[in-house]
Design a protein around this motif. Structure first.
Motif, PDB file in Angstrom:
ATOM      1  N   SER A  39       5.699 -11.654 -10.204  1.00  0.00           N
ATOM      2  CA  SER A  39       6.299 -10.357 -10.519  1.00  0.00           C
ATOM      3  C   SER A  39       5.177  -9.404 -10.892  1.00  0.00           C
ATOM      4  CB  SER A  39       7.301 -10.493 -11.670  1.00  0.00           C
ATOM      5  OG  SER A  39       8.379 -11.331 -11.311  1.00  0.00           O
ATOM      6  N   LEU A  40       4.744  -8.596  -9.923  1.00  0.00           N
ATOM      7  CA  LEU A  40       3.574  -7.742 -10.077  1.00  0.00           C
ATOM      8  C   LEU A  40       3.991  -6.360 -10.558  1.00  0.00           C
ATOM      9  CD1 LEU A  40       1.917  -8.675  -6.689  1.00  0.00           C
ATOM     10  CD2 LEU A  40       1.180  -9.480  -8.936  1.00  0.00           C
ATOM     11  N   VAL A  41       3.432  -5.907 -11.675  1.00  0.00           N
ATOM     12  CA  VAL A  41       3.751  -4.589 -12.196  1.00  0.00           C
ATOM     13  C   VAL A  41       2.631  -3.626 -11.834  1.00  0.00           C
ATOM     14  CG1 VAL A  41       2.819  -5.177 -14.481  1.00  0.00           C
ATOM     15  CG2 VAL A  41       4.422  -3.278 -14.254  1.00  0.00           C
ATOM     16  N   GLY A  42       3.018  -2.425 -11.379  1.00  0.00           N
ATOM     17  CA  GLY A  42       2.044  -1.434 -10.957  1.00  0.00           C
ATOM     18  C   GLY A  42       2.592  -0.619  -9.795  1.00  0.00           C
ATOM     19  N   PRO A  43       1.701   0.061  -9.056  1.00  0.00           N
ATOM     20  CA  PRO A  43       0.256   0.089  -9.278  1.00  0.00           C
ATOM     21  C   PRO A  43      -0.153   1.193 -10.249  1.00  0.00           C
ATOM     22  CG  PRO A  43       0.770   1.199  -7.217  1.00  0.00           C
ATOM     23  CD  PRO A  43       2.076   0.689  -7.764  1.00  0.00           C
ATOM     24  N   VAL A  44      -1.288   0.956 -10.921  1.00  0.00           N
ATOM     25  CA  VAL A  44      -1.884   1.923 -11.833  1.00  0.00           C
ATOM     26  C   VAL A  44      -3.101   2.534 -11.147  1.00  0.00           C
ATOM     27  CG1 VAL A  44      -3.075   2.229 -14.034  1.00  0.00           C
ATOM     28  CG2 VAL A  44      -1.067   0.729 -13.894  1.00  0.00           C
ATOM     29  N   SER A  45      -3.105   3.851 -11.023  1.00  0.00           N
ATOM     30  CA  SER A  45      -4.207   4.552 -10.379  1.00  0.00           C
ATOM     31  C   SER A  45      -5.226   5.006 -11.417  1.00  0.00           C
ATOM     32  CB  SER A  45      -3.667   5.771  -9.621  1.00  0.00           C
ATOM     33  OG  SER A  45      -4.717   6.472  -8.975  1.00  0.00           O
ATOM     34  N   ILE A  46      -6.512   4.873 -11.090  1.00  0.00           N
ATOM     35  CA  ILE A  46      -7.591   5.260 -11.997  1.00  0.00           C
ATOM     36  C   ILE A  46      -8.324   6.454 -11.399  1.00  0.00           C
ATOM     37  CG2 ILE A  46      -9.730   4.494 -13.106  1.00  0.00           C
ATOM     38  CD1 ILE A  46      -8.286   1.584 -12.658  1.00  0.00           C
ATOM     39  N   LYS A  47      -8.336   7.544 -12.126  1.00  0.00           N
ATOM     40  CA  LYS A  47      -8.930   8.781 -11.623  1.00  0.00           C
ATOM     41  C   LYS A  47     -10.401   8.565 -11.264  1.00  0.00           C
ATOM     42  CE  LYS A  47      -5.923  11.884 -14.252  1.00  0.00           C
ATOM     43  NZ  LYS A  47      -5.873  12.934 -15.311  1.00  0.00           N
ATOM     44  N   GLY A  48     -10.782   9.053 -10.095  1.00  0.00           N
ATOM     45  CA  GLY A  48     -12.174   8.990  -9.668  1.00  0.00           C
ATOM     46  C   GLY A  48     -12.576   7.722  -8.967  1.00  0.00           C
ATOM     47  N   ALA A  49     -11.702   6.701  -8.934  1.00  0.00           N
ATOM     48  CA  ALA A  49     -12.050   5.439  -8.278  1.00  0.00           C
ATOM     49  C   ALA A  49     -12.019   5.595  -6.767  1.00  0.00           C
ATOM     50  CB  ALA A  49     -11.092   4.325  -8.707  1.00  0.00           C
ATOM     51  N   GLU A  50     -13.071   5.137  -6.105  1.00  0.00           N
ATOM     52  CA  GLU A  50     -13.198   5.240  -4.662  1.00  0.00           C
ATOM     53  C   GLU A  50     -13.710   3.915  -4.106  1.00  0.00           C
ATOM     54  OE1 GLU A  50     -11.881   9.189  -4.337  1.00  0.00           O
ATOM     55  OE2 GLU A  50     -12.311   7.708  -2.761  1.00  0.00           O
ATOM     56  N   PRO A  51     -13.440   3.641  -2.823  1.00  0.00           N
ATOM     57  CA  PRO A  51     -14.016   2.437  -2.222  1.00  0.00           C
ATOM     58  C   PRO A  51     -15.525   2.391  -2.433  1.00  0.00           C
ATOM     59  CG  PRO A  51     -12.372   3.382  -0.761  1.00  0.00           C
ATOM     60  CD  PRO A  51     -12.548   4.363  -1.890  1.00  0.00           C
ATOM     61  N   GLY A  52     -16.033   1.215  -2.787  1.00  0.00           N
ATOM     62  CA  GLY A  52     -17.440   1.061  -3.131  1.00  0.00           C
ATOM     63  C   GLY A  52     -17.693   1.070  -4.621  1.00  0.00           C
ATOM     64  N   ASP A  53     -16.637   1.324  -5.428  1.00  0.00           N
ATOM     65  CA  ASP A  53     -16.742   1.240  -6.882  1.00  0.00           C
ATOM     66  C   ASP A  53     -16.179  -0.096  -7.358  1.00  0.00           C
ATOM     67  OD1 ASP A  53     -17.681   3.853  -6.818  1.00  0.00           O
ATOM     68  OD2 ASP A  53     -15.713   4.727  -7.285  1.00  0.00           O
ATOM     69  N   PRO A  55       0.805  -1.218   0.000  1.00  0.00           N
ATOM     70  CA  PRO A  55       0.000   0.000   0.000  1.00  0.00           C
ATOM     71  C   PRO A  55       0.839   1.270   0.000  1.00  0.00           C
ATOM     72  CG  PRO A  55      -0.040  -1.008   2.164  1.00  0.00           C
ATOM     73  CD  PRO A  55       0.643  -1.981   1.247  1.00  0.00           C
ATOM     74  N   ALA A  56       2.116   1.165   0.372  1.00  0.00           N
ATOM     75  CA  ALA A  56       2.994   2.333   0.374  1.00  0.00           C
ATOM     76  C   ALA A  56       3.543   2.651  -1.009  1.00  0.00           C
ATOM     77  CB  ALA A  56       4.150   2.117   1.349  1.00  0.00           C
ATOM     78  N   ALA A  57       3.366   1.745  -1.968  1.00  0.00           N
ATOM     79  CA  ALA A  57       3.885   1.976  -3.316  1.00  0.00           C
ATOM     80  C   ALA A  57       3.124   3.110  -3.992  1.00  0.00           C
ATOM     81  CB  ALA A  57       3.771   0.701  -4.141  1.00  0.00           C
ATOM     82  N   GLN A  58       3.857   4.066  -4.536  1.00  0.00           N
ATOM     83  CA  GLN A  58       3.242   5.167  -5.263  1.00  0.00           C
ATOM     84  C   GLN A  58       2.812   4.703  -6.651  1.00  0.00           C
ATOM     85  OE1 GLN A  58       2.716   8.343  -3.863  1.00  0.00           O
ATOM     86  NE2 GLN A  58       3.289   7.123  -2.063  1.00  0.00           N
ATOM     87  N   ALA A  59       1.712   5.241  -7.144  1.00  0.00           N
ATOM     88  CA  ALA A  59       1.242   4.876  -8.477  1.00  0.00           C
ATOM     89  C   ALA A  59       2.291   5.236  -9.522  1.00  0.00           C
ATOM     90  CB  ALA A  59      -0.070   5.587  -8.782  1.00  0.00           C
ATOM     91  N   VAL A  60       2.557   4.301 -10.426  1.00  0.00           N
ATOM     92  CA  VAL A  60       3.504   4.558 -11.514  1.00  0.00           C
ATOM     93  C   VAL A  60       2.816   5.148 -12.735  1.00  0.00           C
ATOM     94  CG1 VAL A  60       5.141   2.809 -10.733  1.00  0.00           C
ATOM     95  CG2 VAL A  60       3.324   2.167 -12.334  1.00  0.00           C
ATOM     96  N   LEU A  61       1.496   5.042 -12.779  1.00  0.00           N
ATOM     97  CA  LEU A  61       0.678   5.672 -13.818  1.00  0.00           C
ATOM     98  C   LEU A  61      -0.625   6.120 -13.181  1.00  0.00           C
ATOM     99  CD1 LEU A  61       0.778   3.380 -17.016  1.00  0.00           C
ATOM    100  CD2 LEU A  61       1.664   5.713 -16.832  1.00  0.00           C
ATOM    101  N   GLU A  62      -1.173   7.224 -13.666  1.00  0.00           N
ATOM    102  CA  GLU A  62      -2.536   7.617 -13.336  1.00  0.00           C
ATOM    103  C   GLU A  62      -3.285   7.760 -14.658  1.00  0.00           C
ATOM    104  OE1 GLU A  62      -3.599  11.601 -11.870  1.00  0.00           O
ATOM    105  OE2 GLU A  62      -4.647  10.574 -10.229  1.00  0.00           O
ATOM    106  N   ILE A  63      -4.394   7.037 -14.794  1.00  0.00           N
ATOM    107  CA  ILE A  63      -5.110   7.003 -16.061  1.00  0.00           C
ATOM    108  C   ILE A  63      -6.568   7.373 -15.857  1.00  0.00           C
ATOM    109  CG2 ILE A  63      -3.548   5.185 -16.886  1.00  0.00           C
ATOM    110  CD1 ILE A  63      -5.914   3.207 -16.556  1.00  0.00           C
ATOM    111  N   GLU A  64      -7.249   7.636 -16.961  1.00  0.00           N
ATOM    112  CA  GLU A  64      -8.685   7.862 -16.954  1.00  0.00           C
ATOM    113  C   GLU A  64      -9.408   6.537 -17.161  1.00  0.00           C
ATOM    114  OE1 GLU A  64     -10.182  10.725 -16.473  1.00  0.00           O
ATOM    115  OE2 GLU A  64      -8.621  12.249 -16.851  1.00  0.00           O
ATOM    116  N   SER A  65     -10.628   6.463 -16.662  1.00  0.00           N
ATOM    117  CA  SER A  65     -11.466   5.300 -16.953  1.00  0.00           C
ATOM    118  C   SER A  65     -11.583   5.116 -18.457  1.00  0.00           C
ATOM    119  CB  SER A  65     -12.855   5.496 -16.341  1.00  0.00           C
ATOM    120  OG  SER A  65     -13.724   4.452 -16.737  1.00  0.00           O
ATOM    121  N   GLY A  66     -11.421   3.888 -18.931  1.00  0.00           N
ATOM    122  CA  GLY A  66     -11.494   3.594 -20.352  1.00  0.00           C
ATOM    123  C   GLY A  66     -10.164   3.584 -21.060  1.00  0.00           C
ATOM    124  N   ASP A  67      -9.095   4.025 -20.372  1.00  0.00           N
ATOM    125  CA  ASP A  67      -7.769   3.973 -20.974  1.00  0.00           C
ATOM    126  C   ASP A  67      -7.240   2.537 -20.985  1.00  0.00           C
ATOM    127  OD1 ASP A  67      -7.872   6.701 -21.266  1.00  0.00           O
ATOM    128  OD2 ASP A  67      -6.331   7.149 -19.765  1.00  0.00           O
TER     129      ASP A  67
END
Length: 411
Positions: free
Chosen positions: A148-162, A99-111
């Motif tokens: 070997s897990l690559v990431g994390p990729v963050s998705i704009k607007g994603a919140e718990p419950g989605d 959980p301490a890993a910073q996102a290596v990408l931030e993308i929009e939904s649908g990317d």
């Protein structure tokens, strides 16, 4: 881990498998670069409709001769941006999602994320032709797990419950893989007294692997591990499974299919790894054909306010619910309850009715079975069963209702 910068190159088109190209690509690099440019956007993944185009491998894996209208899961004519994310020491964690890993990408939904040349297990240290003893020394260096897990990729607007829908756009493995069993692992830990290791080379088109004279295995590549970051402040093992995903190991999740996982932290923070060129239900000796991807593309679509208690999947022909537990009986009943609750709420059919449908035309298969007595890893793989209901038993209207239960925006 430090996130690198995004690089965008100027107008340089390239072809997709179907000859399409053009748009914008964002490329992650770990060198801190700040150069900006434009490239052609691959027309890969659709964000429209409850159904999408089926890739050729999905046809092969399912044995479908033809598709019913509305059975598709992936469309290639609508898309977001394509972001290229290579596997590097800065973008890969082995065995667990931190959980301490910073996102290596931030993308929009649908990317679409193009994972370029992913790594084999154990931080890419396994090499073709290594002896079992050589590999075993590598394995022991990673008690947290092999993936070997690559990431994390963050998705704009994603919140718990989605929910995040992970659309499998392309899965092309490298040209080799292996199957192996450590003594004391798998479904029969006491039956075999020597470890096992078998290497494979694949044909140039990645259609098959020769196992032995007269034995040929068709390839149907999947990602064994796909997950949103689980809630909590400690690293989570990728050997486990929850509503967020994790150790999926679902042979049906080939090109042209979708996986739905729950968001538990802001941005979702998606991880993937553990590529298989082929795998049977149950993975009874603990491994399929373990490999990596030279070309992996997943489209991530955010669906707001959708509640899941376990991962769900959609193929061109079926709806699939996964259940897990300490025993196969508990895993089966968990998958059954998940399927009943989902389909009943989506269609208005009673729980008794859906229970009956699962008995009449459903299928319950062992996704993962292992009885580990000699694991190097801190966690053992769970027992998992997947429940399948065919789409063909539902009218087009009910199929659309089931789809909308996962995609309330209609995307």
């Amino acid at each position: 881990m430090t996130a690198g910068k995004i690089i965008i190159d100027q107008a340089n088109d390239f072809d997709d498998a179907d000859g399409s190209a053009r748009g914008e690509i964002r490329q992650f690099t770990g060198d801190g670069g700040t150069h900006c440019s434009r490239r052609g956007l691959l027309k890969l993944a659709g964000i429209g409709g409850a159904s999408m185009i089926l890739g050729a491998r999905a046809h092969a894996a399912s044995g479908i001769e033809g598709e019913r209208d509305g059975a598709r899961v992936v469309y290639p004519n609508q898309h977001g941006k394509v972001h290229t994310l290579p596997s590097t020491p800065e973008t890969v964690r082995v065995g667990e999602m931190d959980p301490a890993a910073q996102a290596v990408l931030e993308i929009e939904s649908g990317d679409v994320v193009h994972y370029q040349n992913t790594w084999v297990n154990w931080a890419n240290e396994a090499k073709f032709g290594m002896s079992f003893a050589e590999r075993n020394e590598i394995r022991k260096r990673y008690p947290q797990g092999p993936q070997s897990l690559v990431g994390p990729v963050s998705i704009k607007g994603a919140e718990p419950g989605d929910v995040i829908e992970c659309r499998m756009i392309r899965l092309r493995p490298i040209d080799w893989g292996w199957n192996s069993t450590v003594k004391g692992m798998g479904a029969l830990p006491g039956d075999f007294h020597e470890p096992y290791l078998h290497y494979f080379r694949f044909d140039a088109e990645r259609r098959f692997a020769e196992f032995a004279p007269g034995v040929r295995i068709p390839l149907a590549p999947i990602q064994g591990a796909i997950a949103a970051q689980p809630a909590g402040d400690k690293p989570a093992s990728a050997l486990l499974l929850g509503a967020y995903g994790g150790n999926i190991q679902l042979p049906a999740l080939v090109e042209g299919t979708s996986l739905f996982v729950s968001v538990e932290v802001p941005g979702a923070k998606m991880w993937t790894g553990d590529s298989h060129a082929a795998q049977g239900d149950g993975v009874v000796n603990q491994t399929g054909i373990e490999s990596a991807m030279e070309d992996l593309r997943i489209q991530y679509v955010l669906h707001k306010r959708v509640t899941l208690s376990a991962p769900l999947a959609e193929t061109p022909t079926d709806w699939i619910a996964l259940g897990t537990g300490p025993t196969l009986e508990e895993a089966l009943t968990a998958a059954l309850r998940q399927m009943i609750g989902w389909i009943s709420a989506a269609t208005g059919l009673s729980w008794h009715d859906v229970y009956a449908l699962c008995s009449i035309d459903g299928s319950f298969r062992v996704t993962q079975y292992a009885n580990q007595t000699n694991s190097n890893y801190r966690f053992s793989s769970p027992k998992v069963v997947h429940a399948t209901l065919p789409k063909r038993i539902f009218s087009a209207e009910l199929q659309a209702q089931i789809s909308r239960s996962l995609r309330p925006e209609g995307s």
